[in-house]
Write an enzyme that holds these catalytic residues in place. Sequence first.
Site, PDB file in Angstrom:
ATOM      1  N   GLN A 159      44.354  98.039  10.959  1.00  0.00           N
ATOM      2  CA  GLN A 159      44.963  97.977  12.229  1.00  0.00           C
ATOM      3  C   GLN A 159      46.507  98.421  11.914  1.00  0.00           C
ATOM      4  O   GLN A 159      47.339  98.139  12.655  1.00  0.00           O
ATOM      5  CB  GLN A 159      44.947  96.550  12.788  1.00  0.00           C
ATOM      6  CG  GLN A 159      43.698  96.048  13.155  1.00  0.00           C
ATOM      7  CD  GLN A 159      43.357  96.619  14.363  1.00  0.00           C
ATOM      8  OE1 GLN A 159      44.090  97.134  15.254  1.00  0.00           O
ATOM      9  NE2 GLN A 159      41.874  96.801  14.759  1.00  0.00           N
ATOM     10  N   SER A 160      46.475  99.600  11.275  1.00  0.00           N
ATOM     11  CA  SER A 160      47.983 100.340  10.996  1.00  0.00           C
ATOM     12  C   SER A 160      48.457 100.952  12.305  1.00  0.00           C
ATOM     13  O   SER A 160      47.736 101.632  12.885  1.00  0.00           O
ATOM     14  CB  SER A 160      47.760 101.296  10.040  1.00  0.00           C
ATOM     15  OG  SER A 160      48.886 102.192  10.018  1.00  0.00           O
ATOM     16  N   ASN A 161      49.396 100.214  13.020  1.00  0.00           N
ATOM     17  CA  ASN A 161      50.000 101.123  13.989  1.00  0.00           C
ATOM     18  C   ASN A 161      50.577 102.277  13.701  1.00  0.00           C
ATOM     19  O   ASN A 161      50.628 103.321  14.635  1.00  0.00           O
ATOM     20  CB  ASN A 161      51.377 100.173  14.333  1.00  0.00           C
ATOM     21  CG  ASN A 161      50.873  98.683  15.030  1.00  0.00           C
ATOM     22  OD1 ASN A 161      50.304  98.672  15.588  1.00  0.00           O
ATOM     23  ND2 ASN A 161      51.733  97.922  14.369  1.00  0.00           N
ATOM     24  N   CYS A 193      49.136 104.388  11.670  1.00  0.00           N
ATOM     25  CA  CYS A 193      48.111 105.228  11.808  1.00  0.00           C
ATOM     26  C   CYS A 193      47.474 105.819  13.075  1.00  0.00           C
ATOM     27  O   CYS A 193      47.252 106.952  13.245  1.00  0.00           O
ATOM     28  CB  CYS A 193      46.939 104.553  10.880  1.00  0.00           C
ATOM     29  SG  CYS A 193      46.936 104.913   9.154  1.00  0.00           S
TER      30      CYS A 193
END
Length: 441
Positions: free
Chosen positions: A159-161, A163
Amino acid sequence: MSCCRFLSSAPLSAQPIVTISSNKKLLSHKTTRLQHIPPSSYSPPATNHSTKSSIIPMDSAPKTQEPTFDFLTKKPYVPPSWATNLSPLPSYIFSLGHLPTPIHKWNLPNLPKNTEVYLKRDDLSGMQLSGNKVRKLEFLLAEAVAQGADCIITIGGIQSNHCRATAVAAKYLNLDCYLILRTSKALVDEDPGLTGNLLVERLVGAHIDLVSKEEYANVGSVALTNTLKEKLLSEGRKPYVIPVGGSNSLGTWGYIEAIREIKEQLEKGNGDLAFDDIVSACGSGATVAGLSIGSWLSDLGAKVRAYCVCDDPEYFYEYTQGLLDGLQAGVNSRDIVDIQNAKGLGYAMNTAEELAFVKQIAQSTGVVLDPVYSGKAAYGMMKDMSENPAKWEGRKVLFIHTGGLLGLFDKTEQMASLVGNWRRMDIHESIPRKEGTGKMF
């Protein structure tokens, strides 16, 4: 004393919101001609115009000048005067963010005596609810374009912001984006789904490679991105690699610029406000490094306090030092930033108390914090204020809201019991009813 006691005792006082904003351009030189991207593999083809005659009939109406838009343009970069001794200096910046982001009074309940907290709304910076990552990408993607890249590689959690912001920004510039996302061993062979950041990444067409947490730990992010880079090079592509969180020395310039922005906003205000502390989450390092070196080099004079949401303070002191050394800053990280641990159960993992804190802050102030970064940082700050009030008394604090709203969608099951404020509406039988009265469309 429970760290959430401050939320459950005295009610929130209704104080007026003080808003600080600025229309002043970030670039400090007097005139800068915007340079649009020349037609290439990363920009749409130019419209063909007829060139049959350059003579304008006398009776033709004068043409109005085409407006110049700042967003999504590449510009020469002029650093703040107080940062010109850093090296290397970036050559260009891409306008990707909706800047300046607002600053306003954050009326948190039960603060220490005479303490005021203000909020820097970097959650409103653009790139589909991105947060702090946009500021870094303005420099990183400018370098990618300058090097002739046709695709971007980056890496992060499932859930990388960062990325998600990179996938959106890359597509704005007509670049392909390849994401390496870390997930659990049990899910690495399954469709990752469409929750939160994943939905946006997949909508904009990002290519996703999944790796297990065990593979990530044993191989490392650098080797993983290099492996994908070599594969793309062998296919004739021109990849540009962005590290975890966009956190390298070039990405650090994003928050050096943020310090200039904060200073300009203060100058535009009533002139009486000055910040004693700047507080931010720390997840990959460059945001804190930029805030720290910017505050130290300029005359802002605020103490930067970071709350790390993964690893530990010792790791981030060393990593921040590497970023500062990469800029030839000539300063010890421990002298310009105080880093405290707010990891809790682990990266992107939350206790029930942390999630209750996020809910209560939203309910009492209207500000929605993400559970991975700003939620943990604010929780750590308020816990410290509760346990050590004398340390914070009378201070004016600027909290950097680094965004990440979409991360909440991955916590819906855990938060369901906290948000049960719904019911079926009771419509008394005496109220007249007639079919077709209420038009729905």
